[in-house]
Design a protein around this motif. Structure first.
Motif, mmCIF file in Angstrom:
data_model
loop_
_atom_site.group_PDB
_atom_site.id
_atom_site.type_symbol
_atom_site.label_atom_id
_atom_site.label_comp_id
_atom_site.label_asym_id
_atom_site.label_seq_id
_atom_site.Cartn_x
_atom_site.Cartn_y
_atom_site.Cartn_z
ATOM 1 N N PHE A 219 53.566 -49.159 39.872
ATOM 2 C CA PHE A 219 53.274 -48.735 38.501
ATOM 3 C C PHE A 219 51.988 -47.918 38.442
ATOM 4 O O PHE A 219 50.937 -48.356 38.912
ATOM 5 N N LEU A 220 52.085 -46.733 37.826
ATOM 6 C CA LEU A 220 50.978 -45.785 37.736
ATOM 7 C C LEU A 220 50.604 -45.584 36.269
ATOM 8 O O LEU A 220 51.440 -45.177 35.463
ATOM 9 N N TYR A 221 49.354 -45.883 35.929
ATOM 10 C CA TYR A 221 48.888 -45.734 34.552
ATOM 11 C C TYR A 221 48.914 -44.262 34.164
ATOM 12 O O TYR A 221 48.519 -43.391 34.931
ATOM 13 N N ILE A 222 49.362 -43.977 32.954
ATOM 14 C CA ILE A 222 49.658 -42.611 32.561
ATOM 15 C C ILE A 222 48.432 -41.697 32.571
ATOM 16 O O ILE A 222 48.541 -40.513 32.898
ATOM 17 N N GLU A 223 47.257 -42.207 32.236
ATOM 18 C CA GLU A 223 46.066 -41.361 32.271
ATOM 19 C C GLU A 223 45.741 -40.930 33.693
ATOM 20 O O GLU A 223 45.334 -39.781 33.929
ATOM 21 N N ASP A 224 45.914 -41.827 34.662
ATOM 22 C CA ASP A 224 45.716 -41.469 36.059
ATOM 23 C C ASP A 224 46.739 -40.428 36.499
ATOM 24 O O ASP A 224 46.424 -39.489 37.241
ATOM 25 N N ALA A 291 44.922 -37.130 50.500
ATOM 26 C CA ALA A 291 44.208 -36.088 51.253
ATOM 27 C C ALA A 291 43.595 -35.048 50.329
ATOM 28 O O ALA A 291 42.609 -34.386 50.694
ATOM 29 N N LEU A 292 44.164 -34.894 49.127
ATOM 30 C CA LEU A 292 43.612 -33.973 48.131
ATOM 31 C C LEU A 292 42.557 -34.638 47.254
ATOM 32 O O LEU A 292 42.015 -34.012 46.340
ATOM 33 N N GLY A 293 42.297 -35.926 47.509
ATOM 34 C CA GLY A 293 41.328 -36.657 46.705
ATOM 35 C C GLY A 293 41.910 -37.273 45.456
ATOM 36 O O GLY A 293 41.176 -37.672 44.543
ATOM 37 N N ILE A 294 43.256 -37.370 45.385
ATOM 38 C CA ILE A 294 43.925 -37.930 44.211
ATOM 39 C C ILE A 294 44.191 -39.412 44.434
ATOM 40 O O ILE A 294 44.962 -39.793 45.310
ATOM 41 N N THR A 295 43.538 -40.262 43.652
ATOM 42 C CA THR A 295 43.750 -41.703 43.725
ATOM 43 C C THR A 295 43.777 -42.283 42.318
ATOM 44 O O THR A 295 43.134 -41.759 41.407
ATOM 45 N N ALA A 296 44.520 -43.373 42.139
ATOM 46 C CA ALA A 296 44.590 -44.044 40.839
ATOM 47 C C ALA A 296 43.343 -44.891 40.637
ATOM 48 O O ALA A 296 42.864 -45.543 41.563
ATOM 49 N N LYS A 297 42.822 -44.905 39.411
ATOM 50 C CA LYS A 297 41.591 -45.627 39.107
ATOM 51 C C LYS A 297 41.835 -46.912 38.305
ATOM 52 O O LYS A 297 40.984 -47.793 38.282
ATOM 53 N N THR A 298 42.991 -47.012 37.657
ATOM 54 C CA THR A 298 43.237 -48.092 36.704
ATOM 55 C C THR A 298 44.091 -49.191 37.326
ATOM 56 O O THR A 298 45.193 -48.925 37.822
#
Length: 316
Positions: A219-224, A291-298
């Motif tokens: 599950f991925l929070y929509i703002e992330d 690798a592009l620096g994209i990670t989920a924060k929430t």
């Protein structure tokens, strides 16, 4: 090349197709937060993307610089099972019309939003982008999945054949403020929040959930998710699609009890094992995004709390 030379211009015309949906709304809010205010937005009643002539005319008149294709017919497991023809037809119509019009009007870049349900049912976990079409889709959402596969492949083909800067991504299961909370059509988190809230307010002794609860989802929070998509618009140039995930899964049973605690429901949760589980496990390999620096924060708990707060403030 200096990164500043190819970042999106703040005054660029950006068309967000599907801006009233969960994903589209979040992307618009994040674009505006980052200083992009020249957004082109059309509601379904103003522009039916299933209509080729209307879509072509819109692109010819507006000439957007960038396009985010978030428009889609979506729904939960029951809707996908019972409306298979509608899901494949309407989504294919939208994709074909928008991609063709974007090609003809030479947009600078287009981002197409896929779905993790398009991956084969028996795909090796965590699922890499190369797993597309390596096996059969989960039967309960096959129509939607095939349409999304077609959209991703069309982006690749336009990219390779014509040099169009069409890219795509495959997010994990997104959720958050603005979601569809209808128990019949909503996705699992939003529909469970609504059902448990209803059960709490009406003092119902139990809430029934389809399946055994062993199925696992990411599950991925929509703002992330929205932030990741805008970064892709600026940083990602490859024809091949890219996964957006959080790196961990949660079982439906675990999810149900997290939601139960957040809502404060004191009744019983009953799992109906006569109903389908859907795909038993799906976790994305998001190494390309990382690798592009994209990670989920929430975290999942924090995201569900924020989602429930929004629901309480906005429910009809």
């Amino acid at each position: 090349m200096d990164r500043r030379e190819w970042l999106m211009e703040k005054n660029a015309k950006i068309y967000v197709a599907g801006h009233t949906g969960l994903f589209g709304t979040a992307i618009c809010e994040e674009l505006e937060h980052q200083g992009f205010h020249n957004l082109i937005l059309k509601k379904h009643r103003e522009l039916d993307l299933r209509n080729q002539a209307s879509t072509n005319l819109f692109f010819q008149e507006e000439r957007p610089d960038y396009v985010v294709l978030a428009a889609a017919k979506v729904g939960g497991i029951q809707a996908n099972r019972t409306q298979m023809a509608d899901f494949i037809m309407e989504n294919m119509q939208i994709e074909c019309n928008v991609l063709s019009a974007a090609h003809e009007t030479k947009v600078k870049k287009l981002l197409f939003l896929g779905s993790s349900c398009l991956y084969p049912k028996e795909a090796e976990q965590p699922v890499k982008e190369t797993a597309i079409l390596s096996g059969s889709c989960e039967p309960t959402n096959e129509g939607f999945a095939i349409a999304k596969i077609a959209g991703i492949r069309m982006c690749e083909y336009y990219h390779k054949q014509y040099g169009d800067n069409f890219i795509s991504c495959i997010p994990a299961n997104v959720y958050g403020p603005g979601d569809d909370f209808d128990p019949q059509t909503g996705h699992v988190i939003s529909s469970l929040l609504a059902r448990m809230h209803y059960a709490k307010m009406n003092h119902l002794p139990k809430v029934e959930i389809w399946g055994s609860g062993i199925a696992e989802r990411e599950f991925l929070y929509i703002e992330d998710a929205a932030k990741a998509c805008i970064q892709l618009l600026e940083d990602y140039e490859e024809a091949e699609t890219i996964n957006l995930g959080v790196g961990a899964t949660t079982s439906i049973k675990q999810l149900a009890y997290i939601i139960k605690d957040v809502v404060g429901y004191e009744g019983e949760i009953v799992f109906d094992i006569t109903k389908p589980n859907g795909m038993l496990k799906r976790r994305l390999d998001s190494s390309k995004a990382i690798a592009l620096g994209i990670t989920a924060k929430t975290s999942l708990g924090e995201g569900i709390e924020k989602t429930y707060e929004w629901y309480l403030s906005n429910k009809k």
